[in-house]
Design a protein around this motif. Structure first.
Motif, PDB file in Angstrom:
ATOM      1  N   GLY A  13       0.821  -1.208   0.000  1.00 43.33           N
ATOM      2  CA  GLY A  13       0.000   0.000   0.000  1.00 43.33           C
ATOM      3  C   GLY A  13       0.855   1.258   0.000  1.00 43.33           C
ATOM      4  N   ALA A  14       1.979   1.217   0.725  1.00 49.25           N
ATOM      5  CA  ALA A  14       2.879   2.367   0.767  1.00 49.25           C
ATOM      6  C   ALA A  14       3.486   2.639  -0.603  1.00 49.25           C
ATOM      7  CB  ALA A  14       3.983   2.126   1.787  1.00 49.25           C
ATOM      8  N   VAL A  15       3.971   1.575  -1.257  1.00 44.27           N
ATOM      9  CA  VAL A  15       4.578   1.740  -2.584  1.00 44.27           C
ATOM     10  C   VAL A  15       3.550   2.234  -3.588  1.00 44.27           C
ATOM     11  CG1 VAL A  15       5.732   0.543  -4.480  1.00 44.27           C
ATOM     12  CG2 VAL A  15       6.315  -0.027  -2.115  1.00 44.27           C
ATOM     13  N   LYS A  16       2.343   1.689  -3.514  1.00 46.48           N
ATOM     14  CA  LYS A  16       1.285   2.083  -4.441  1.00 46.48           C
ATOM     15  C   LYS A  16       0.865   3.527  -4.229  1.00 46.48           C
ATOM     16  CE  LYS A  16      -3.354   0.762  -6.012  1.00 46.48           C
ATOM     17  NZ  LYS A  16      -4.479  -0.200  -5.819  1.00 46.48           N
ATOM     18  N   GLN A  17       0.711   3.930  -2.977  1.00 43.94           N
ATOM     19  CA  GLN A  17       0.242   5.281  -2.679  1.00 43.94           C
ATOM     20  C   GLN A  17       1.320   6.332  -2.924  1.00 43.94           C
ATOM     21  OE1 GLN A  17      -1.946   5.732   1.008  1.00 43.94           O
ATOM     22  NE2 GLN A  17      -1.270   7.849   1.253  1.00 43.94           N
ATOM     23  N   MET A  18       2.556   6.016  -2.534  1.00 42.24           N
ATOM     24  CA  MET A  18       3.632   6.997  -2.649  1.00 42.24           C
ATOM     25  C   MET A  18       4.262   7.026  -4.035  1.00 42.24           C
ATOM     26  SD  MET A  18       5.580   6.431   1.019  1.00 42.24           S
ATOM     27  CE  MET A  18       6.730   7.767   0.696  1.00 42.24           C
ATOM     28  N   GLY A  19       4.362   5.849  -4.659  1.00 43.25           N
ATOM     29  CA  GLY A  19       5.071   5.771  -5.928  1.00 43.25           C
ATOM     30  C   GLY A  19       6.561   5.560  -5.698  1.00 43.25           C
ATOM     31  N   VAL A  20       7.221   4.926  -6.656  1.00 45.24           N
ATOM     32  CA  VAL A  20       8.634   4.589  -6.501  1.00 45.24           C
ATOM     33  C   VAL A  20       9.505   5.841  -6.390  1.00 45.24           C
ATOM     34  CG1 VAL A  20      10.616   3.451  -7.565  1.00 45.24           C
ATOM     35  CG2 VAL A  20       8.354   2.392  -7.699  1.00 45.24           C
ATOM     36  N   LYS A  21       9.235   6.839  -7.211  1.00 44.88           N
ATOM     37  CA  LYS A  21      10.042   8.058  -7.197  1.00 44.88           C
ATOM     38  C   LYS A  21       9.960   8.754  -5.843  1.00 44.88           C
ATOM     39  CE  LYS A  21      10.767  12.494  -9.517  1.00 44.88           C
ATOM     40  NZ  LYS A  21      10.310  13.398 -10.607  1.00 44.88           N
ATOM     41  N   ALA A  22       8.733   8.895  -5.317  1.00 44.00           N
ATOM     42  CA  ALA A  22       8.556   9.551  -4.021  1.00 44.00           C
ATOM     43  C   ALA A  22       9.189   8.732  -2.907  1.00 44.00           C
ATOM     44  CB  ALA A  22       7.070   9.757  -3.739  1.00 44.00           C
ATOM     45  N   LEU A  23       9.186   7.418  -3.067  1.00 43.75           N
ATOM     46  CA  LEU A  23       9.778   6.552  -2.060  1.00 43.75           C
ATOM     47  C   LEU A  23      11.265   6.854  -1.877  1.00 43.75           C
ATOM     48  CD1 LEU A  23       8.726   4.162  -0.286  1.00 43.75           C
ATOM     49  CD2 LEU A  23       9.700   2.626  -1.997  1.00 43.75           C
ATOM     50  N   PHE A  24      11.920   7.216  -2.986  1.00 41.81           N
ATOM     51  CA  PHE A  24      13.354   7.488  -2.949  1.00 41.81           C
ATOM     52  C   PHE A  24      13.676   8.964  -2.673  1.00 41.81           C
ATOM     53  CE2 PHE A  24      13.558   3.356  -4.844  1.00 41.81           C
ATOM     54  CZ  PHE A  24      14.819   2.870  -4.543  1.00 41.81           C
ATOM     55  N   THR A  25      12.735   9.861  -2.932  1.00 43.95           N
ATOM     56  CA  THR A  25      13.075  11.284  -2.886  1.00 43.95           C
ATOM     57  C   THR A  25      12.308  12.111  -1.865  1.00 43.95           C
ATOM     58  OG1 THR A  25      11.451  11.780  -4.643  1.00 43.95           O
ATOM     59  CG2 THR A  25      13.718  11.243  -5.328  1.00 43.95           C
ATOM     60  N   ARG A  26      11.123  11.667  -1.449  1.00 44.12           N
ATOM     61  CA  ARG A  26      10.307  12.493  -0.553  1.00 44.12           C
ATOM     62  C   ARG A  26      11.013  12.683   0.788  1.00 44.12           C
ATOM     63  NH1 ARG A  26       4.340  10.523   0.233  1.00 44.12           N
ATOM     64  NH2 ARG A  26       4.235  11.254  -1.941  1.00 44.12           N
ATOM     65  N   GLY A  27      11.282  13.927   1.137  1.00 36.42           N
ATOM     66  CA  GLY A  27      11.937  14.251   2.400  1.00 36.42           C
ATOM     67  C   GLY A  27      13.441  14.029   2.402  1.00 36.42           C
ATOM     68  N   LEU A  28      14.022  13.691   1.224  1.00 33.87           N
ATOM     69  CA  LEU A  28      15.453  13.355   1.180  1.00 33.87           C
ATOM     70  C   LEU A  28      16.370  14.530   1.527  1.00 33.87           C
ATOM     71  CD1 LEU A  28      17.692  11.335   0.654  1.00 33.87           C
ATOM     72  CD2 LEU A  28      17.518  11.850  -1.798  1.00 33.87           C
ATOM     73  N   PRO A  29      16.167  15.745   0.984  1.00 35.34           N
ATOM     74  CA  PRO A  29      17.080  16.858   1.337  1.00 35.34           C
ATOM     75  C   PRO A  29      17.155  17.102   2.840  1.00 35.34           C
ATOM     76  CG  PRO A  29      15.741  17.459  -0.553  1.00 35.34           C
ATOM     77  CD  PRO A  29      15.171  16.170  -0.020  1.00 35.34           C
ATOM     78  N   LEU A  30      15.998  17.072   3.494  1.00 33.93           N
ATOM     79  CA  LEU A  30      15.982  17.293   4.944  1.00 33.93           C
ATOM     80  C   LEU A  30      16.693  16.151   5.664  1.00 33.93           C
ATOM     81  CD1 LEU A  30      15.054  19.030   7.287  1.00 33.93           C
ATOM     82  CD2 LEU A  30      12.871  17.818   7.277  1.00 33.93           C
ATOM     83  N   ARG A  31      16.517  14.936   5.153  1.00 35.23           N
ATOM     84  CA  ARG A  31      17.157  13.786   5.805  1.00 35.23           C
ATOM     85  C   ARG A  31      18.675  13.820   5.616  1.00 35.23           C
ATOM     86  NH1 ARG A  31      17.772   7.923   5.590  1.00 35.23           N
ATOM     87  NH2 ARG A  31      17.383   7.202   7.718  1.00 35.23           N
ATOM     88  N   ILE A  32      19.139  14.318   4.469  1.00 33.04           N
ATOM     89  CA  ILE A  32      20.585  14.443   4.253  1.00 33.04           C
ATOM     90  C   ILE A  32      21.189  15.410   5.268  1.00 33.04           C
ATOM     91  CG2 ILE A  32      22.324  15.407   2.691  1.00 33.04           C
ATOM     92  CD1 ILE A  32      20.816  14.134   0.374  1.00 33.04           C
ATOM     93  N   ILE A  33      20.512  16.559   5.457  1.00 26.99           N
ATOM     94  CA  ILE A  33      20.987  17.535   6.444  1.00 26.99           C
ATOM     95  C   ILE A  33      20.984  16.925   7.836  1.00 26.99           C
ATOM     96  CG2 ILE A  33      20.505  19.755   7.540  1.00 26.99           C
ATOM     97  CD1 ILE A  33      19.260  20.636   4.848  1.00 26.99           C
ATOM     98  N   MET A  34      19.876  16.261   8.153  1.00 24.56           N
ATOM     99  CA  MET A  34      19.713  15.699   9.485  1.00 24.56           C
ATOM    100  C   MET A  34      20.710  14.575   9.746  1.00 24.56           C
ATOM    101  SD  MET A  34      16.264  13.957  11.049  1.00 24.56           S
ATOM    102  CE  MET A  34      16.440  12.243  11.516  1.00 24.56           C
ATOM    103  N   ILE A  35      20.820  13.630   8.812  1.00 31.31           N
ATOM    104  CA  ILE A  35      21.662  12.455   9.038  1.00 31.31           C
ATOM    105  C   ILE A  35      23.147  12.810   8.929  1.00 31.31           C
ATOM    106  CG2 ILE A  35      22.255  10.136   8.216  1.00 31.31           C
ATOM    107  CD1 ILE A  35      19.591  10.350   9.675  1.00 31.31           C
ATOM    108  N   GLY A  36      23.493  13.733   8.024  1.00 31.50           N
ATOM    109  CA  GLY A  36      24.890  14.145   7.927  1.00 31.50           C
ATOM    110  C   GLY A  36      25.379  14.757   9.226  1.00 31.50           C
TER     111      GLY A  36
END
Length: 381
Positions: free
Chosen positions: A325-348
């Motif tokens: 359901g998550a993959v279907k609702q979000m889509g593959v592209k969003a799965l890899f990119t949604r929230g990524l810039p913020l996570r890079i800042i946070m995790i780095g």
């Protein structure tokens, strides 16, 4: 190996001493009661680092009222911490507990916004609007929801992750032998970190489930004390571990990348950028190198583990959520990119700070910083 200069730091005895645990640890429940009560109230935590450490010190007092402490000798002294001994691994576990628990708690506001952007992108459309919308709807307390399950969960995870990583790294090096341990050192880093993370995530998972539910469903619970019973009541005990497999999918690649990249980066810095051997580099410079290598490792970690991070947030949102359901609702592209810039800042930032704190603690107790020197594997006598 050249060890750090002679030092005699003092740490709470309940971390090392069996006798102190019998006397001093009995006072710890009151500290956790205070923390969890604070978390269950509708106010932001009022603790400063100094006040929190004072309460920890108070909890470590013995029955005589004198704070229990033990002199942790450096490896260059009689009674030293022997490398690869039980005391060594306990020290590494304490360092891991501190570096993971404190840093994850510190970035709780960023984590709250990230989780809500992953779960409701139509509402939380950007980082800036996410912060402002949360404050508008929930007040400042909304940005620190879930800080206690975050602190507790990642303290458990950090202790297991760093302690078992050091153990498995030594064990796998011994199994490989001196020559192959050097030749296949990256594989050893990867295997040791993966093995450690499998164990660490079992401890983290229940706290992560409560954290996400509290952060993404404001009316669900106020904190860990009411959140965990409610989650168990609605989803059963199994609900606490519903996200374990996605958590493994997120954390194992993350940790493998984190440790292997860190070790390789530190080694490269000492080999190509530092004109003198590590043994001649000051402790301050070594800790700066640890932070730099940790930040670089964190960026790589964020990218490789982000799809699973989106899945963990989605699955912990509700009882009915599924991976398909998550993959279907979000889509593959969003799965890899949604929230990524913020996570890079946070995790780095998070990963750099973790390695800085971890190696600082090792230096504090008289142990060498991590990485930079390939040691000959040896078995304890």
């Amino acid at each position: 190996m050249i060890f750090a200069e002679k030092r005699t730091p003092t740490v709470p005895a309940f971390l090392y001493s069996i006798e102190a645990r019998r006397t001093g640890i009995s006072a710890l429940p009151s500290l956790f009661q205070t923390l969890t009560t604070e978390a269950s109230s509708n106010v932001a935590p009022a603790y400063t680092s100094s006040s929190l450490f004072k309460q920890v010190a108070s909890a470590a007092k013995t029955s005589t009222g004198v704070a229990s402490s033990v002199m942790v000798p450096s490896p260059s002294e009689p009674g030293k911490i022997v490398m690869f001994s039980g005391e060594y691994y306990r020290a590494c576990a304490v360092g891991g507990m501190m570096c993971c628990g404190l840093t994850h708690m510190g970035v709780t506001p960023i984590d709250v916004v990230k989780c809500n952007m992953q779960i409701a992108p139509e509402k939380y459309k950007s980082i800036s609007s996410g912060f402002s919308l949360l404050v508008k709807e929930q007040g400042a307390v909304g940005l620190v929801r879930g800080w206690v399950p975050t602190l507790m969960g990642y303290s458990v995870q950090g202790a297991c992750k760093y302690g078992f990583y050091e153990y498995f790294k030594k064990t796998y090096s011994d199994m490989a032998g001196a020559e192959d341990a050097k030749r296949f050192k990256t594989l050893i880093y990867l295997g040791a970190s993966a093995s450690a993370e499998v164990i660490a995530d079992v401890g983290l998972c229940p706290f992560e489930a409560v954290k996400v539910r509290v952060q993404t469903n404001p009316g669900f619970a106020k904190g860990i004390m009411d959140g965990m019973p409610k989650l168990i009541a609605s989803d059963g005990v199994g609900g606490l571990f519903k996200g374990l497999v996605p958590l493994w999918c997120r954390q194992i690649p993350y940790t493998m990348m984190k440790f292997a990249t860190f070790e390789s980066t530190v080694e490269a810095i000492y080999k190509y950028a530092v004109p003198v051997p590590k043994s001649e580099v000051s402790s301050g410079t070594q800790l700066g190198i640890s932070f730099t290598a940790g930040y670089i490792a964190g960026v790589a970690c964020a990218v490789i583990s982000h799809p699973a991070d989106n899945l963990v947030s989605f699955l912990n949102k509700s009882k009915e959520a599924t991976v398909s359901g998550a993959v279907k609702q979000m889509g593959v592209k969003a799965l890899f990119t949604r929230g990524l810039p913020l996570r890079i800042i946070m995790i780095g930032t998070l990963t750099g700070a973790q390695w800085g704190i971890y190696d600082s603690f090792k230096v504090f107790v008289g142990l060498p910083t991590t990485g930079g020197v390939v040691e000959e594997p040896r078995k304890l006598a």
